[in-house]
Motif scaffolding. Structure first.
Motif, PDB file in Angstrom:
ATOM      1  N   PRO A 180       3.246  14.300   2.648  1.00 45.46           N
ATOM      2  CA  PRO A 180       2.356  15.029   3.059  1.00 45.46           C
ATOM      3  C   PRO A 180       1.962  15.773   1.902  1.00 45.46           C
ATOM      4  N   PHE A 181       2.058  15.641   0.938  1.00 44.77           N
ATOM      5  CA  PHE A 181       1.943  16.190  -0.615  1.00 44.77           C
ATOM      6  C   PHE A 181       0.861  14.970  -1.315  1.00 44.77           C
ATOM      7  N   ARG A 182      -0.246  13.559  -0.398  1.00 45.40           N
ATOM      8  CA  ARG A 182      -0.293  13.157  -0.789  1.00 45.40           C
ATOM      9  C   ARG A 182      -2.111  13.480  -0.018  1.00 45.40           C
ATOM     10  N   ASP A 183      -3.025  12.679  -0.618  1.00 51.94           N
ATOM     11  CA  ASP A 183      -4.191  12.903   0.145  1.00 51.94           C
ATOM     12  C   ASP A 183      -5.407  12.316  -0.471  1.00 51.94           C
ATOM     13  N   ARG A 184      -5.552  11.500   0.061  1.00 48.13           N
ATOM     14  CA  ARG A 184      -6.208  10.226   0.334  1.00 48.13           C
ATOM     15  C   ARG A 184      -6.368   9.139  -0.754  1.00 48.13           C
ATOM     16  N   GLY A 185      -4.492   8.852  -1.147  1.00 50.32           N
ATOM     17  CA  GLY A 185      -4.072   8.117  -1.695  1.00 50.32           C
ATOM     18  C   GLY A 185      -3.571   8.442  -2.985  1.00 50.32           C
ATOM     19  N   VAL A 186      -3.938  10.008  -2.836  1.00 48.42           N
ATOM     20  CA  VAL A 186      -3.354  10.278  -5.119  1.00 48.42           C
ATOM     21  C   VAL A 186      -2.528  12.233  -4.183  1.00 48.42           C
ATOM     22  N   GLN A 187      -1.375  11.845  -4.825  1.00 49.09           N
ATOM     23  CA  GLN A 187       0.228  12.760  -5.115  1.00 49.09           C
ATOM     24  C   GLN A 187      -0.166  13.697  -6.001  1.00 49.09           C
ATOM     25  N   ILE A 188      -1.146  15.220  -4.567  1.00 51.16           N
ATOM     26  CA  ILE A 188      -2.023  16.202  -5.713  1.00 51.16           C
ATOM     27  C   ILE A 188      -0.345  17.027  -5.993  1.00 51.16           C
ATOM     28  N   ALA A 189       0.821  16.725  -5.017  1.00 52.30           N
ATOM     29  CA  ALA A 189       1.853  17.957  -5.367  1.00 52.30           C
ATOM     30  C   ALA A 189       2.793  17.373  -5.137  1.00 52.30           C
ATOM     31  N   VAL A 190       4.325  17.652  -6.035  1.00 50.44           N
ATOM     32  CA  VAL A 190       5.310  17.465  -5.360  1.00 50.44           C
ATOM     33  C   VAL A 190       6.261  18.426  -5.199  1.00 50.44           C
ATOM     34  N   PRO A 191       7.178  18.269  -4.436  1.00 44.45           N
ATOM     35  CA  PRO A 191       8.050  19.161  -3.735  1.00 44.45           C
ATOM     36  C   PRO A 191       9.631  19.606  -4.498  1.00 44.45           C
ATOM     37  N   SER A 192       9.359  20.591  -4.585  1.00 45.22           N
ATOM     38  CA  SER A 192      10.474  21.121  -4.935  1.00 45.22           C
ATOM     39  C   SER A 192      11.489  21.679  -5.136  1.00 45.22           C
ATOM     40  N   THR A 193      11.558  22.427  -3.273  1.00 44.97           N
ATOM     41  CA  THR A 193      12.560  22.442  -2.880  1.00 44.97           C
ATOM     42  C   THR A 193      11.687  22.047  -0.961  1.00 44.97           C
ATOM     43  N   PHE A 194      12.710  22.642   0.226  1.00 49.26           N
ATOM     44  CA  PHE A 194      11.591  22.355   1.400  1.00 49.26           C
ATOM     45  C   PHE A 194      12.951  22.811   2.585  1.00 49.26           C
ATOM     46  N   SER A 195      12.467  22.900   3.863  1.00 50.01           N
ATOM     47  CA  SER A 195      13.439  23.504   4.558  1.00 50.01           C
ATOM     48  C   SER A 195      12.968  23.989   5.777  1.00 50.01           C
ATOM     49  N   PRO A 196      13.555  22.078   6.827  1.00 51.02           N
ATOM     50  CA  PRO A 196      13.030  22.928   8.242  1.00 51.02           C
ATOM     51  C   PRO A 196      13.428  24.148   9.362  1.00 51.02           C
ATOM     52  N   VAL A 197      12.651  24.371   9.845  1.00 48.44           N
ATOM     53  CA  VAL A 197      12.586  25.618  10.199  1.00 48.44           C
ATOM     54  C   VAL A 197      13.918  25.632  10.972  1.00 48.44           C
ATOM     55  N   TYR A 198      14.940  26.461  11.449  1.00 46.61           N
ATOM     56  CA  TYR A 198      16.412  25.719  11.964  1.00 46.61           C
ATOM     57  C   TYR A 198      16.716  27.293  12.595  1.00 46.61           C
ATOM     58  N   LEU A 199      17.510  27.112  13.971  1.00 49.02           N
ATOM     59  CA  LEU A 199      18.165  28.468  14.265  1.00 49.02           C
ATOM     60  C   LEU A 199      19.927  29.013  13.882  1.00 49.02           C
ATOM     61  N   ALA A 200      19.125  30.435  13.222  1.00 48.29           N
ATOM     62  CA  ALA A 200      20.345  30.990  12.335  1.00 48.29           C
ATOM     63  C   ALA A 200      21.238  31.947  13.263  1.00 48.29           C
ATOM     64  N   TYR A 201      22.884  31.635  13.574  1.00 47.37           N
ATOM     65  CA  TYR A 201      23.276  32.977  14.320  1.00 47.37           C
ATOM     66  C   TYR A 201      24.412  33.761  13.225  1.00 47.37           C
ATOM     67  N   ASN A 202      24.944  34.396  14.038  1.00 48.47           N
ATOM     68  CA  ASN A 202      25.219  35.748  13.149  1.00 48.47           C
ATOM     69  C   ASN A 202      27.128  35.349  13.612  1.00 48.47           C
ATOM     70  N   PRO A 203      27.790  34.680  13.409  1.00 51.45           N
ATOM     71  CA  PRO A 203      29.193  34.306  13.738  1.00 51.45           C
ATOM     72  C   PRO A 203      29.728  35.652  14.678  1.00 51.45           C
ATOM     73  N   ASP A 204      30.208  36.732  13.348  1.00 58.14           N
ATOM     74  CA  ASP A 204      30.420  37.742  13.601  1.00 58.14           C
ATOM     75  C   ASP A 204      30.238  38.838  14.910  1.00 58.14           C
ATOM     76  N   LEU A 205      28.961  38.992  15.144  1.00 57.53           N
ATOM     77  CA  LEU A 205      28.547  39.745  16.557  1.00 57.53           C
ATOM     78  C   LEU A 205      28.675  37.859  17.791  1.00 57.53           C
ATOM     79  N   PHE A 206      29.009  36.931  17.050  1.00 56.23           N
ATOM     80  CA  PHE A 206      29.315  36.328  18.275  1.00 56.23           C
ATOM     81  C   PHE A 206      30.619  37.194  18.792  1.00 56.23           C
TER      82      PHE A 206
END
Length: 465
Positions: A180-206
């Motif tokens: 996804p950091f390519r544009d018209r065949g050009v690698q414009i950027a190189v990702p250094s870290t990534f993450s999916p958006v996820y559901l975090a929970y507090n086990p202490d409250l559970f």
């Protein structure tokens, strides 16, 4: 808390000092106002004033009554005989705060004759600041951006094709993150870290409320039931003290629910899927009253909400701020499609860099597998290198992140879903009454469908492989 405040004011002092000493802000030029510094660097007025007092003691700035603060007109910055690598980064940035220092230290151990200057610019006017700097002949050698900054760039012709220089390195990354950091065949950027958006929970409250922790196969009904049991008025004053879920109205979070219900935010999006997604928000916020609407992390961090949507990047920052509990990852339960958003930080190399080879060498150091593994273990970031991430993270956590066997399943960056970032702003503006519980899902869905019908259909990004 005192130690955290001291860190924040010293960090801002370091940022402003580097901007001054590098020539980014020249003698006689004004700094941002105290209000702007508070807003754009996310710190208190007390911390801002302590930062400015420190710089004033050093003779770097002068306060002009009723006008603002300027860099001392008499300041003389002696030229250095050493080579300098200049990195421009968005601020605030958890990645810059927690990882760049380690990378710079490793780089300088290999290149002891090179000074590295890190300049941090508020993300709200990042590209405008970069353009202004370039017009004055001050070019950074490396630019660190978020995926949202990348989408706003409109400067792709100004950066190197990193595929020509780092092709072997790019081949070691998750394709789903790098492509996804390519544009018209050009690698414009190189990702250094990534993450999916996820559901975090507090086990202490559970545990405190006697609620079973989330497990594979739980669904939206189970999520709502758990949220109901985790919502309570603990002191009996008629006001809820703890909610099951902290929901964000930010476009970097809530679309996960829509994606899980089949909405791809284009002209092919089904109105019924949109209505179902929007009704879920009104269910948890206003019908069931098991969620609180918040733009920030405070309800979750203060143990006033048991679950929230977040990223490993954001979580790493929370941990560094001494988060009082260890969160866990829950499978996303919002719909039949196991889909989510992706976020990332990425490096770009301007064509006008005076130290192009040093910049490329810096990137090779940054992606050394041993350093990547150390950063992943120490900070909790996800490496873009499958071999590193899947050696450090346990299988259950990776499954909750839709990652397995070198693949990232059904994750999308916002700039892939929206070719025109103005559409995001338009949709966000249309939702104000809805978030306040003042508009039905059906009427908002009609307007959203009208906006999306103007959005060109995009081919769905391929899964990793």
């Amino acid at each position: 808390m005192r130690r955290d405040n001291e860190f924040r004011y010293s960090r801002l002092a370091n940022i402003l000092r580097e901007q001054i000493m590098s020539g980014f802000i020249k003698p006689g030029e004004y700094l941002l106002s105290e209000n702007e510094l508070c807003k754009y660097y996310g710190i208190s007025r007390t911390s801002v004033r302590k930062s400015l007092e420190q710089l004033q003691k050093e003779g770097l700035i002068v306060k002009k009554v009723g006008q603002g603060t300027i860099v001392s007109p008499d300041l003389v910055i002696p030229p250095s005989e050493r080579r300098t690598l200049r990195i421009l980064a968005t601020s605030p940035s958890h990645y810059a705060d927690l990882c760049l220092g380690h990378i710079i230290e490793t780089f300088q151990s290999k290149f002891p004759h090179v000074d590295v200057k890190l300049l941090s610019i508020p993300s709200w006017n990042f590209w405008e600041s970069l353009r202004a700097s370039e017009e004055l002949g001050r070019y950074p050698d490396l630019v660190l951006v978020t995926d949202r900054n990348f989408a706003d760039a409109a400067l792709t012709e100004s950066f190197l094709d990193l595929g020509d220089h780092l092709g072997d390195l790019l081949g070691s990354l998750y394709p789903r993150v790098a492509l996804p950091f390519r544009d018209r065949g050009v690698q414009i950027a190189v990702p250094s870290t990534f993450s999916p958006v996820y559901l975090a929970y507090n086990p202490d409250l559970f545990a405190r409320f006697g609620v079973e922790e989330p497990a594979d196969g739980w669904d939206k009904d189970a999520f709502v039931e758990a949220s109901r049991r985790l919502t309570a008025d603990l002191d009996g004053d008629g006001i809820v003290d703890t909610y099951g879920f902290s929901l964000s109205a930010l476009f970097s979070r809530w679309p996960v629910v829509a994606l899980q219900n089949g909405v791809k935010f284009d002209s092919f999006s089904n109105r019924d899927d949109i209505v179902r997604s929007l009704n879920f928000f009104h269910d948890v916020l206003y019908r069931e009253r098991v969620a609180t609407l918040s733009r920030g992390s405070r309800p979750f961090l203060h143990e006033k909400a048991a679950m929230t949507l977040t990223t490993t990047i954001e979580m790493a920052g929370w941990r560094s701020d001494q988060m009082p509990f260890e969160s866990k990852i829950a499978p996303l339960p919002f719909g039949p499609h196991q889909s989510t958003l992706l976020v990332a930080n990425a490096f770009m190399v301007p064509k006008e860099s005076e130290e192009r080879e040093l910049a490329l060498s810096f990137l090779r150091v940054a992606f050394d597998p041993a350093l990547q593994r150390r950063l992943t273990e120490e900070t909790g970031f996800l490496s873009c290198m499958p071999g590193v991430t899947e050696a450090v993270w346990d299988a259950a956590s990776l499954s909750g992140l839709n990652i397995s066997k070198g693949r990232i399943e059904n994750g999308y960056f916002l700039h892939e879903l929206f070719a025109d970032v103005d559409t995001i702003e338009e949709l966000g503006a249309e939702m104000e009454l809805f978030w306040g519980g003042l508009e039905k899902a059906e009427s908002l869905a009609d307007r959203m469908t009208g906006i999306l019908n103007k959005v060109p259909h995009k081919a769905n990004p391929a899964s990793d492989g």
